[in-house]
Design a protein around this motif. Structure first.
Motif, short mmCIF file in Angstrom:
data_model
loop_
_atom_site.label_atom_id
_atom_site.label_comp_id
_atom_site.label_asym_id
_atom_site.label_seq_id
_atom_site.Cartn_x
_atom_site.Cartn_y
_atom_site.Cartn_z
N HIS A 141 2.55 1.53 -3.05
CA HIS A 141 1.25 0.89 -2.89
C HIS A 141 1.47 -0.56 -2.51
N ALA A 142 0.90 -0.99 -1.41
CA ALA A 142 1.03 -2.36 -0.93
C ALA A 142 -0.24 -3.14 -1.23
N ALA A 143 -0.07 -4.35 -1.74
CA ALA A 143 -1.23 -5.18 -2.06
C ALA A 143 -1.88 -5.74 -0.81
N THR A 144 -1.09 -5.94 0.25
CA THR A 144 -1.60 -6.50 1.50
C THR A 144 -0.98 -5.78 2.68
N THR A 145 -1.57 -5.96 3.85
CA THR A 145 -1.01 -5.36 5.06
C THR A 145 0.33 -6.00 5.41
N LEU A 146 0.48 -7.29 5.14
CA LEU A 146 1.75 -7.97 5.41
C LEU A 146 2.86 -7.40 4.53
N GLN A 147 2.53 -7.11 3.28
CA GLN A 147 3.50 -6.51 2.37
C GLN A 147 3.90 -5.12 2.86
N ALA A 148 2.93 -4.36 3.35
CA ALA A 148 3.21 -3.03 3.89
C ALA A 148 4.14 -3.14 5.09
N GLN A 149 3.92 -4.10 5.96
CA GLN A 149 4.76 -4.27 7.14
C GLN A 149 6.20 -4.60 6.75
N ALA A 150 6.36 -5.45 5.74
CA ALA A 150 7.70 -5.81 5.29
C ALA A 150 8.41 -4.60 4.69
N TRP A 151 7.70 -3.82 3.90
CA TRP A 151 8.31 -2.63 3.30
C TRP A 151 8.61 -1.56 4.36
N ALA A 152 7.80 -1.50 5.41
CA ALA A 152 8.07 -0.54 6.49
C ALA A 152 9.40 -0.88 7.15
N GLY A 176 5.34 3.14 -7.95
CA GLY A 176 4.21 2.40 -8.50
C GLY A 176 4.68 1.00 -8.85
N PRO A 177 4.47 0.00 -7.98
CA PRO A 177 5.08 -1.31 -8.19
C PRO A 177 4.61 -2.02 -9.45
N LEU A 178 3.35 -1.87 -9.82
CA LEU A 178 2.86 -2.57 -11.02
C LEU A 178 3.49 -1.99 -12.28
N ASP A 183 7.13 -9.58 -6.79
CA ASP A 183 8.10 -10.31 -5.97
C ASP A 183 9.28 -10.84 -6.78
N HIS A 184 9.30 -10.58 -8.09
CA HIS A 184 10.43 -11.05 -8.89
C HIS A 184 11.71 -10.42 -8.35
N PRO A 185 12.82 -11.19 -8.29
CA PRO A 185 14.07 -10.66 -7.73
C PRO A 185 14.53 -9.34 -8.35
N VAL A 186 14.35 -9.17 -9.66
CA VAL A 186 14.78 -7.94 -10.32
C VAL A 186 13.94 -6.76 -9.82
N VAL A 187 12.64 -6.98 -9.70
CA VAL A 187 11.74 -5.92 -9.21
C VAL A 187 12.03 -5.61 -7.75
N ALA A 188 12.16 -6.66 -6.94
CA ALA A 188 12.44 -6.48 -5.51
C ALA A 188 13.76 -5.76 -5.29
N ASP A 189 14.78 -6.14 -6.05
CA ASP A 189 16.09 -5.49 -5.91
C ASP A 189 16.03 -4.02 -6.33
N THR A 190 15.24 -3.73 -7.38
CA THR A 190 15.10 -2.35 -7.84
C THR A 190 14.40 -1.51 -6.78
N ILE A 191 13.37 -2.04 -6.16
CA ILE A 191 12.66 -1.32 -5.10
C ILE A 191 13.61 -1.06 -3.92
N GLN A 226 6.35 -3.66 -14.86
CA GLN A 226 6.17 -3.68 -16.30
C GLN A 226 7.36 -3.04 -17.01
N ALA A 227 7.85 -1.92 -16.47
CA ALA A 227 9.00 -1.23 -17.06
C ALA A 227 10.25 -2.09 -17.03
N LEU A 228 10.33 -2.95 -16.00
CA LEU A 228 11.50 -3.81 -15.84
C LEU A 228 11.39 -5.11 -16.63
N GLY A 229 10.23 -5.31 -17.28
CA GLY A 229 10.05 -6.51 -18.10
C GLY A 229 9.40 -7.68 -17.39
N TYR A 230 8.82 -7.42 -16.21
CA TYR A 230 8.17 -8.49 -15.44
C TYR A 230 6.79 -8.01 -14.98
N PRO A 231 5.89 -7.75 -15.92
CA PRO A 231 4.60 -7.14 -15.56
C PRO A 231 3.82 -7.93 -14.52
#
Length: 256
Positions: A214-225, A174-176, A189-197, A180-185
């Motif tokens: 959960h991807a906010a956009t289709t481009l985001q889904a493609q990158a995560w794929a 759950g990215p949102l 795309d914050h580096p800490v959140v991205a690195d954790t994912i 929030q749990a990481l301190g960047y609600p």
């Protein structure tokens, strides 16, 4: 009943895509179930959908043969098999934070000896009692898909132990809530959140478990794929409706 098609596709290394249902109407399931999604998530955690509405939604899912997964709002295993008796076989379990909690919930979705699901006699899941018991037990195990959500600091801390619980098919990020749990609600795309994912993807896949998000956009889904995620939700019924409405209104008003 065949083996859950989502389980089969994930085992083959394929990506699957779905969306969220929050509007309490079977018409929404029929409409989105007919456009090509692999599955739909029915959200009981953040909507007014109740047990009676689930009864209608599953029938709409049957109409277009679209797999439905229910995100529960409780931590009660008995709620799982009550929903399964209605005809659902897939769940999204939110706020998983310990191995003990995870095991307790997963057992509620499986019959003995693997779990504690109760035998309900004549229910929709066994053809209102027409299906032989052994066939029902076998097909229930084959068809069950369990998705757990890791979205808190506690869940991250106990991740290794959680992943050792048998019966997990997908770990859904759950990215949102994670941001929030990481301190960047909200800062996905914050580096800490991205690195954790990225770290989560590596750890989960190393256990032979599929990763979802959960991807906010289709481009985001493609990158995560490309990063190794296979199971995606993109948008939800309300946002899809709003987006289509804004497009129409924008086109009309821009011509005035």
């Amino acid at each position: 009943m065949a083996v859950n098609p989502i389980k089969s596709k994930l085992k083959e290394g394929k990506c699957v895509y779905g969306s969220w249902i929050r509007i309490p109407s079977p018409i929404i399931v029929e409409a989105l179930g007919n456009v090509g999604f692999d599955f739909l998530h029915v959200d009981m955690e953040h909507s007014s959908i109740d047990l009676q509405m689930l009864d209608y939604l599953v029938l709409a899912g049957y109409r277009y043969n679209i797999p439905l997964a229910v995100r529960t709002a409780t931590q009660n295993p008995a709620d799982l098999y009550r929903i399964m008796d209605i005809g659902y076989s897939s769940f999204v379990l939110p706020r998983i934070e310990s191995a003990e909690q995870c095991a307790h919930l997963l057992k509620g979705a499986r019959y003995t000896p693997a779990g504690t699901r109760g035998l309900g006699g004549a229910v929709r899941a066994n053809g209102w009692g027409e299906m032989p018991l052994e066939q029902h037990l076998t097909e229930a195990e084959d068809d069950t898909l369990m998705i757990i959500q890791i979205e808190s600091e506690e869940g991250l801390k106990n991740l290794d132990a959680i992943l050792d619980v048998p019966g997990i098919d997908v770990v859904y990020i759950g990215p949102l809530d994670l941001s929030q749990a990481l301190g960047y609600p909200g800062q996905i795309d914050h580096p800490v959140v991205a690195d954790t994912i990225a770290s989560l993807i590596k750890t989960i896949r190393a256990k032979g478990i599929a990763v979802g998000i959960h991807a906010a956009t289709t481009l985001q889904a493609q990158a995560w794929a490309e990063a190794g995620i296979q199971y995606f939700t993109v948008a939800l019924d309300v946002s899809l409706l709003q987006s289509a409405g804004r497009t129409v209104v924008g086109q009309l008003k821009n011509k005035q």
